[in-house]
Scaffold this motif. Structure first.
Motif, PDB file in Angstrom:
ATOM      1  N   THR A 119       2.032  -2.410   9.974  1.00 21.46           N
ATOM      2  CA  THR A 119       1.232  -2.873  11.110  1.00 21.46           C
ATOM      3  C   THR A 119       0.371  -4.040  10.645  1.00 21.46           C
ATOM      4  O   THR A 119       0.074  -4.171   9.452  1.00 21.46           O
ATOM      5  N   LEU A 120      -0.020  -4.858  11.587  1.00 23.08           N
ATOM      6  CA  LEU A 120      -0.872  -5.996  11.233  1.00 23.08           C
ATOM      7  C   LEU A 120      -2.239  -5.533  10.740  1.00 23.08           C
ATOM      8  O   LEU A 120      -2.889  -6.206   9.945  1.00 23.08           O
ATOM      9  N   THR A 121      -2.680  -4.380  11.199  1.00 20.85           N
ATOM     10  CA  THR A 121      -3.952  -3.818  10.728  1.00 20.85           C
ATOM     11  C   THR A 121      -3.887  -3.498   9.238  1.00 20.85           C
ATOM     12  O   THR A 121      -4.832  -3.746   8.488  1.00 20.85           O
ATOM     13  N   GLN A 122      -2.750  -2.935   8.800  1.00 17.06           N
ATOM     14  CA  GLN A 122      -2.574  -2.651   7.376  1.00 17.06           C
ATOM     15  C   GLN A 122      -2.651  -3.926   6.557  1.00 17.06           C
ATOM     16  O   GLN A 122      -3.287  -3.969   5.493  1.00 17.06           O
ATOM     17  N   LEU A 123      -1.998  -4.954   7.044  1.00 16.34           N
ATOM     18  CA  LEU A 123      -2.002  -6.222   6.303  1.00 16.34           C
ATOM     19  C   LEU A 123      -3.406  -6.805   6.215  1.00 16.34           C
ATOM     20  O   LEU A 123      -3.768  -7.426   5.220  1.00 16.34           O
ATOM     21  N   LEU A 148      -3.434  -5.015  -6.366  1.00 14.89           N
ATOM     22  CA  LEU A 148      -2.899  -6.258  -5.810  1.00 14.89           C
ATOM     23  C   LEU A 148      -1.818  -6.834  -6.709  1.00 14.89           C
ATOM     24  O   LEU A 148      -0.772  -7.303  -6.234  1.00 14.89           O
ATOM     25  N   TRP A 149      -2.048  -6.813  -8.022  1.00 10.37           N
ATOM     26  CA  TRP A 149      -1.061  -7.317  -8.980  1.00 10.37           C
ATOM     27  C   TRP A 149       0.237  -6.519  -8.894  1.00 10.37           C
ATOM     28  O   TRP A 149       1.329  -7.084  -8.863  1.00 10.37           O
ATOM     29  N   SER A 150       0.112  -5.201  -8.836  1.00 10.95           N
ATOM     30  CA  SER A 150       1.297  -4.340  -8.737  1.00 10.95           C
ATOM     31  C   SER A 150       2.080  -4.636  -7.462  1.00 10.95           C
ATOM     32  O   SER A 150       3.299  -4.804  -7.483  1.00 10.95           O
ATOM     33  N   GLY A 151       1.362  -4.691  -6.331  1.00  7.96           N
ATOM     34  CA  GLY A 151       2.023  -4.922  -5.056  1.00  7.96           C
ATOM     35  C   GLY A 151       2.640  -6.297  -4.937  1.00  7.96           C
ATOM     36  O   GLY A 151       3.656  -6.476  -4.260  1.00  7.96           O
ATOM     37  N   ALA A 152       2.028  -7.293  -5.609  1.00 11.64           N
ATOM     38  CA  ALA A 152       2.510  -8.673  -5.503  1.00 11.64           C
ATOM     39  C   ALA A 152       3.670  -8.974  -6.442  1.00 11.64           C
ATOM     40  O   ALA A 152       4.343 -10.003  -6.272  1.00 11.64           O
ATOM     41  N   SER A 153       3.934  -8.090  -7.421  1.00 10.66           N
ATOM     42  CA  SER A 153       4.906  -8.477  -8.445  1.00 10.66           C
ATOM     43  C   SER A 153       5.976  -7.447  -8.790  1.00 10.66           C
ATOM     44  O   SER A 153       7.024  -7.814  -9.337  1.00 10.66           O
ATOM     45  N   ILE A 154       5.763  -6.159  -8.512  1.00 17.29           N
ATOM     46  CA  ILE A 154       6.779  -5.159  -8.839  1.00 17.29           C
ATOM     47  C   ILE A 154       7.813  -5.117  -7.717  1.00 17.29           C
ATOM     48  O   ILE A 154       7.480  -5.312  -6.552  1.00 17.29           O
ATOM     49  N   ALA A 178       8.864   2.034  -4.086  1.00 14.00           N
ATOM     50  CA  ALA A 178       8.677   3.266  -4.861  1.00 14.00           C
ATOM     51  C   ALA A 178       8.126   2.961  -6.252  1.00 14.00           C
ATOM     52  O   ALA A 178       7.283   3.704  -6.779  1.00 14.00           O
ATOM     53  N   GLN A 179       8.580   1.866  -6.838  1.00 15.61           N
ATOM     54  CA  GLN A 179       8.090   1.477  -8.163  1.00 15.61           C
ATOM     55  C   GLN A 179       6.630   1.039  -8.101  1.00 15.61           C
ATOM     56  O   GLN A 179       5.840   1.357  -9.008  1.00 15.61           O
ATOM     57  N   VAL A 180       6.267   0.336  -7.035  1.00 17.17           N
ATOM     58  CA  VAL A 180       4.868  -0.073  -6.848  1.00 17.17           C
ATOM     59  C   VAL A 180       3.977   1.157  -6.733  1.00 17.17           C
ATOM     60  O   VAL A 180       2.926   1.250  -7.373  1.00 17.17           O
ATOM     61  N   ALA A 181       4.386   2.104  -5.907  1.00 16.26           N
ATOM     62  CA  ALA A 181       3.591   3.325  -5.714  1.00 16.26           C
ATOM     63  C   ALA A 181       3.441   4.087  -7.022  1.00 16.26           C
ATOM     64  O   ALA A 181       2.344   4.541  -7.374  1.00 16.26           O
ATOM     65  N   ALA A 182       4.530   4.221  -7.775  1.00 16.49           N
ATOM     66  CA  ALA A 182       4.480   4.959  -9.040  1.00 16.49           C
ATOM     67  C   ALA A 182       3.549   4.300 -10.040  1.00 16.49           C
ATOM     68  O   ALA A 182       2.800   4.976 -10.753  1.00 16.49           O
ATOM     69  N   ALA A 183       3.568   2.961 -10.093  1.00 17.50           N
ATOM     70  CA  ALA A 183       2.740   2.243 -11.062  1.00 17.50           C
ATOM     71  C   ALA A 183       1.279   2.181 -10.640  1.00 17.50           C
ATOM     72  O   ALA A 183       0.374   2.371 -11.461  1.00 17.50           O
ATOM     73  N   SER A 184       1.023   1.926  -9.351  1.00 14.77           N
ATOM     74  CA  SER A 184      -0.354   1.697  -8.916  1.00 14.77           C
ATOM     75  C   SER A 184      -1.157   2.986  -8.781  1.00 14.77           C
ATOM     76  O   SER A 184      -2.346   3.033  -9.137  1.00 14.77           O
ATOM     77  N   PHE A 185      -0.547   4.061  -8.276  1.00 14.53           N
ATOM     78  CA  PHE A 185      -1.285   5.312  -8.107  1.00 14.53           C
ATOM     79  C   PHE A 185      -1.618   5.974  -9.447  1.00 14.53           C
ATOM     80  O   PHE A 185      -2.492   6.836  -9.504  1.00 14.53           O
ATOM     81  N   THR A 188       0.277  -0.501  -2.354  1.00 13.01           N
ATOM     82  CA  THR A 188       1.256  -0.194  -1.307  1.00 13.01           C
ATOM     83  C   THR A 188       1.174  -1.188  -0.158  1.00 13.01           C
ATOM     84  O   THR A 188       2.193  -1.706   0.316  1.00 13.01           O
ATOM     85  N   VAL A 189      -0.053  -1.480   0.297  1.00 11.16           N
ATOM     86  CA  VAL A 189      -0.218  -2.408   1.417  1.00 11.16           C
ATOM     87  C   VAL A 189       0.177  -3.830   1.002  1.00 11.16           C
ATOM     88  O   VAL A 189       0.805  -4.560   1.788  1.00 11.16           O
ATOM     89  N   SER A 190      -0.144  -4.221  -0.219  1.00  9.82           N
ATOM     90  CA  SER A 190       0.263  -5.541  -0.707  1.00  9.82           C
ATOM     91  C   SER A 190       1.777  -5.663  -0.733  1.00  9.82           C
ATOM     92  O   SER A 190       2.349  -6.698  -0.380  1.00  9.82           O
TER      93      SER A 190
END
Length: 352
Positions: A103-107, A206-212, A216-223, A234-236
């Motif tokens: 959703t645009l709200t998430q962004l 932000l780094w995880s979301g922008a580059s992984i 699923a990989q982003v979620a595993a690394a960032s959380f 996740t949102v990134s």
């Protein structure tokens, strides 16, 4: 009287059968292939219950199983129509449904600065990968798939981009292998780096979301860092997914223009309607409150349909042709991964 009635009924049934059969036959020919790809998709989802495999998405597992079946057992000609249907029609419908994730709200939660970092990193990585591919002598279509998979959203971006690029199934499998391997490396290495790189939870997410590569990989690394990092990551990542549509549309327009200049009018690829459908679903999802259960069902259906499509691609992939591609595409995938990781990190540091 009875004989006349029976004769009339028989004639009516024969006429109905003769009318319906020509329309049913094409539909029936796709059933075996869809069934085989669906069975593999179910198997991929079941395999995620194994702890050592749970970090991989069902899409990745499905294409791996499909490749194994194709090259160890073989696929009969009867499944080919259904495989082709799964790789095209089901895939495009699944990409439209992916819009229910966003959703645009998430962004807006990422902020203007975060969105600028995500978009800037995506564009820079795509351009860098295309240039590096030319320098390494990697075939253009495969280069575009690796560029899309690395810069946008992994396997989903590879298969969506291929609707315009029209590379071979082996190129698709090679590109997916690249983004899977390097995304998996990032998933295990990134959580070790926040303290060393002096990144707080927001910057690390932000780094995880922008580059992984994969969601699923982003979620595993960032959380692994914190709840806050996981949410931002996740949102990134979803912001990158949203950019899939404009990238695919741009590639389509560039391809059409290039073909038009060579006067091959009949060969012009169609505009990818599914990308417009994806944007439309995001817009609807942003302005209409969809019940949580229904939205969750749509997202699950999209993932499962993508898994079926990837299983079908695996069933069409000849491993011998993957070997023939050599190491240069793998080197390109590594360079693209290193670029997106370092470029996004530098931009995040410079922008505070």
């Amino acid at each position: 009287m009875t004989m006349t009635t029976d004769s009339s009924n028989f004639s009516a049934k024969s006429s109905l059968r003769d009318t319906l059969l020509p329309h049913l036959r094409p539909a029936l020919t796709i059933v075996p292939g869809i069934a085989l790809a669906t069975i593999i998709a179910f198997g991929a989802n079941l395999m995620r219950g194994i702890p050592q495999i749970a970090t991989f998405s069902p899409m990745i597992l499905a294409i791996a199983i499909g490749i194994a079946v194709r090259n160890l057992v073989g696929t009969p000609s009867s499944v080919r129509p259904g495989i082709a249907f799964s790789m095209r029609r089901l895939l495009r419908f699944a990409i439209v449904l992916l819009g229910f994730q966003i959703t645009l709200t998430q962004l807006a939660a990422v902020g203007a600065k975060g969105l600028f970092i995500v978009a800037g990193t995506l564009v820079a990585t795509f351009v860098f990968t295309l240039a590096a591919g030319r320098a390494l002598g990697v075939e253009r279509k495969l280069t575009e798939l690796i560029a899309a998979g690395t810069s946008i959203c992994g396997a989903s971006a590879v298969v969506a981009t291929n609707s315009v690029t029209e590379a071979s199934d082996e190129d698709v499998a090679y590109a997916i292998a690249c983004v899977t391997i390097f995304g998996s490396i990032a998933m295990f290495v990134y959580p070790l780096l926040p303290r060393l790189l002096h990144l707080d939870s927001h910057a690390y997410g932000l780094w995880s979301g922008a580059s992984i590569h994969e969601i699923a990989q982003v979620a595993a690394a960032s959380f692994q860092n914190s709840q806050r990092a996981g949410e931002i990551g996740t949102v990134s990542k979803l912001a990158r997914v949203l950019l899939l549509a404009p990238v695919v549309l741009t590639l389509s327009l560039v391809t059409r223009f290039t073909v038009q200049r060579t006067r091959e009018q009949s060969a012009r690829p169609p505009l990818p309607w599914f990308a417009l459908g994806f944007v439309a679903v995001v817009a609807v999802n942003s302005v209409i409150t969809i019940p949580g259960g229904a939205k969750s069902a749509m997202i699950s259906l999209a993932t499962f349909l993508l898994t079926i499509a990837l299983a079908a691609m695996g069933l069409e992939t000849d491993v011998s042709k993957l070997y023939a591609a050599g190491l240069r595409p793998a080197i390109l995938g590594a360079l693209a991964f290193l670029f997106i990781a370092s470029f996004s990190l530098v931009v995040i540091k410079l922008m505070g």
